[in-house]
Scaffold this active site. Structure first.
Site, short mmCIF file in Angstrom:
data_model
loop_
_atom_site.label_atom_id
_atom_site.label_comp_id
_atom_site.label_asym_id
_atom_site.label_seq_id
_atom_site.Cartn_x
_atom_site.Cartn_y
_atom_site.Cartn_z
N GLU A 120 0.79 -1.14 -0.03
CA GLU A 120 0.26 -0.04 0.08
C GLU A 120 0.70 1.14 0.07
O GLU A 120 2.06 1.25 0.25
CB GLU A 120 -1.05 0.09 1.02
CG GLU A 120 -1.84 -1.16 1.13
CD GLU A 120 -2.87 -1.19 2.37
OE1 GLU A 120 -3.67 -2.18 2.38
OE2 GLU A 120 -2.70 -0.12 3.27
N GLY A 142 4.82 -0.46 2.97
CA GLY A 142 5.62 -1.44 2.03
C GLY A 142 6.26 -2.40 2.77
O GLY A 142 5.87 -3.66 2.67
N PHE A 199 1.78 -0.11 -6.61
CA PHE A 199 2.85 -1.00 -7.34
C PHE A 199 2.59 -2.30 -7.73
O PHE A 199 2.97 -3.43 -7.64
CB PHE A 199 4.03 -1.11 -6.59
CG PHE A 199 4.54 0.48 -5.92
CD1 PHE A 199 4.79 1.35 -6.74
CD2 PHE A 199 4.97 0.35 -4.67
CE1 PHE A 199 5.36 2.60 -6.45
CE2 PHE A 199 5.51 1.52 -4.08
CZ PHE A 199 5.64 2.85 -5.12
N ILE A 200 0.99 -2.42 -8.12
CA ILE A 200 0.44 -3.70 -8.59
C ILE A 200 0.87 -4.01 -10.04
O ILE A 200 0.38 -3.30 -11.04
CB ILE A 200 -0.95 -3.77 -8.20
CG1 ILE A 200 -1.26 -3.39 -6.77
CG2 ILE A 200 -1.49 -5.09 -8.65
CD1 ILE A 200 -0.57 -3.87 -6.03
N GLY A 223 7.88 -16.51 -4.05
CA GLY A 223 8.21 -15.50 -4.77
C GLY A 223 9.53 -14.86 -4.82
O GLY A 223 10.30 -14.48 -5.88
N GLU A 257 9.08 -7.99 -3.72
CA GLU A 257 9.09 -9.22 -2.59
C GLU A 257 9.86 -9.17 -1.53
O GLU A 257 10.37 -10.27 -0.92
CB GLU A 257 9.74 -10.39 -3.60
CG GLU A 257 9.33 -10.43 -5.08
CD GLU A 257 7.70 -11.25 -5.26
OE1 GLU A 257 6.94 -11.14 -4.19
OE2 GLU A 257 7.34 -11.65 -6.21
#
Length: 419
Positions: A164, A168, A193-194, A278, A400
């Protein structure tokens, strides 16, 4: 290693038709790269087959378009769907819902190979796979059957929504709320940042259904056409330009309770479980870029002349190239060890995933940056692929979980152990 029977039927078919993906013999040279850095070392015959499939796909379907996708900011939907035909849309998703059922190590091999063709596109593919796995792992039968098959074929695309504007690295402090009203949650908040935001169909959203902290977070699947879901402007980025990045905005967005993955309060655990994989995936993408850049640097040194000799005769550059190759192989070994630990559910898996993400994204960026330096002024021109690899993998040290957070996780693990 996954059994042959779990590999996707489409992928197996592609192996036989036209012999496009023939088995690599141990003696065959791999794309002209020196054997000491050959990524096929130590792999089973089956792993070599789908690694070769991924290398071929990268060379034929991605690399020729990499620069155009970057310059024109094209999201290559049809290329991604071609990748899905080879089983790459749900690599470690279970076969009963359309996945390939491969292991974390197998997945790493595939993402490394694909990234030699385009890091940005492969990185989105890795995020999509993570989302698909989260539904497959934490969803109920109805949710898995509803979403996973179309995600595996990439008829639909997925995005992961955790970060958000105000949270972060401190993800547990997220503010997006999901208030229960009857048989629906009403979501309010925004995600930043999606990857794929606005162009994808399924959003895995972490939201607050309870009190402060990680135990108050739940995970909800939000579909693109849900009223109250909207998107910010498309971000202008240094790299990763073949995948759109936008804010995801939720304003009185009504989502059925049946769209929640797992139980209330389980969302943060789901998010972190996804990120462990990830981190291996994104480190694998960095490996592919570094592998490509070692080859580009070597080839440039062999043909570029200065002071009457090729650059390959310069001992300083020889030593630099040797260091790059050594760091590449060391990085690859760490990623593969972390992948095995995660697959086996070992107690050191979280730390090793963090170590792999920290070490590999740092070292592979340095490899690519050194390759650019070896190209001199040519390396700064967009006609040369090395600059795009540098731009595309720089963000891997941030997303990530930043590499600073990786250090925190590793140190916490070390200091909490007694004896």
């Amino acid at each position: 290693m996954a059994a042959v029977g779990t590999f996707s039927r489409v992928a197996r078919l592609s192996l036989s038709i036209g012999r496009r993906c023939r088995l690599i013999s141990n003696s065959e040279k791999r794309r002209g790269i020196a054997s000491c850095v050959d990524p096929a070392h130590g792999l089973s015959d089956e792993q070599k087959e789908f690694q070769k499939m991924a290398f071929d796909f990268a060379a034929n379907e991605m690399s020729p378009h990499m620069a155009e996708w970057d310059e024109k900011e094209i999201f290559p939907v049809e290329t991604l769907r071609k990748a899905a035909q080879l089983g790459f849309g749900g690599i470690y998703v279970q076969p009963e819902v359309g996945g390939s059922g491969l292991s974390r190590l197998d997945t790493s091999l595939i993402f490394e190979a694909l990234s030699t063709g385009c890091v940005s596109t492969t990185a989105y593919l890795s995020i999509h796979n993570m989302c698909n796995w989260m539904i497959d792992t934490f969803g109920n039968t109805e949710q898995r059957e509803k979403y996973c098959p179309e995600l595996c074929t990439m008829d639909k695309f997925a995005s992961y929504c955790l970060t958000e504007p105000g949270s972060g690295s401190d993800a547990a402090s997220l503010l997006t709320t999901a208030k229960l009203e009857g048989d629906h949650y009403v979501l309010n908040g925004s995600k930043a940042f999606i990857s794929g935001g606005g162009d994808t169909d399924v959003y895995i959203v972490m939201c607050r259904t309870g009190g402060k902290g990680p135990k108050g977070i739940s995970c909800v699947v939000v579909e693109k056409d849900t009223p109250g879901l909207s998107f910010g402007k498309k971000e202008k980025k240094v790299g990763w330009n073949s995948q759109p990045t936008r804010a995801v905005i939720l304003e009185d967005c009504h989502v059925p309770v049946t769209s929640r993955l797992g139980q209330e309060g389980q969302g943060f655990n789901i998010a972190m479980r996804g990120l462990n994989g990830g981190r291996i995936n994104i480190a694998s993408c960095s490996l592919g870029a570094a592998h490509a850049c070692v080859q580009l640097a070597r080839d440039h040194l062999l043909v570029r002349k200065q002071f009457g000799e090729t650059l390959s005769s310069n001992q300083f550059l020889q030593f630099k190239l040797a260091e790059m190759a050594t760091k590449l192989v060391a990085s690859r070994l760490l990623v593969r060890e972390a992948a095995l630990a995660l697959q086996e559910g070992r107690s050191d898996a979280v730390s090793l995933c963090s170590m792999a993400k920290l070490f590999v994204t740092d070292e592979c960026f340095n490899i690519c940056n050194q390759a650019l330096q070896m190209h001199g002024g040519y390396g700064y021109l967009k006609d040369y692929a090395v600059q795009q690899f540098v731009r595309d993998i720089r963000v891997h040290q941030i997303l990530e979980g930043t590499n600073e957070v990786m250090r925190m996780i590793i140190a916490r693990s070390l200091l909490s152990e007694s004896g």
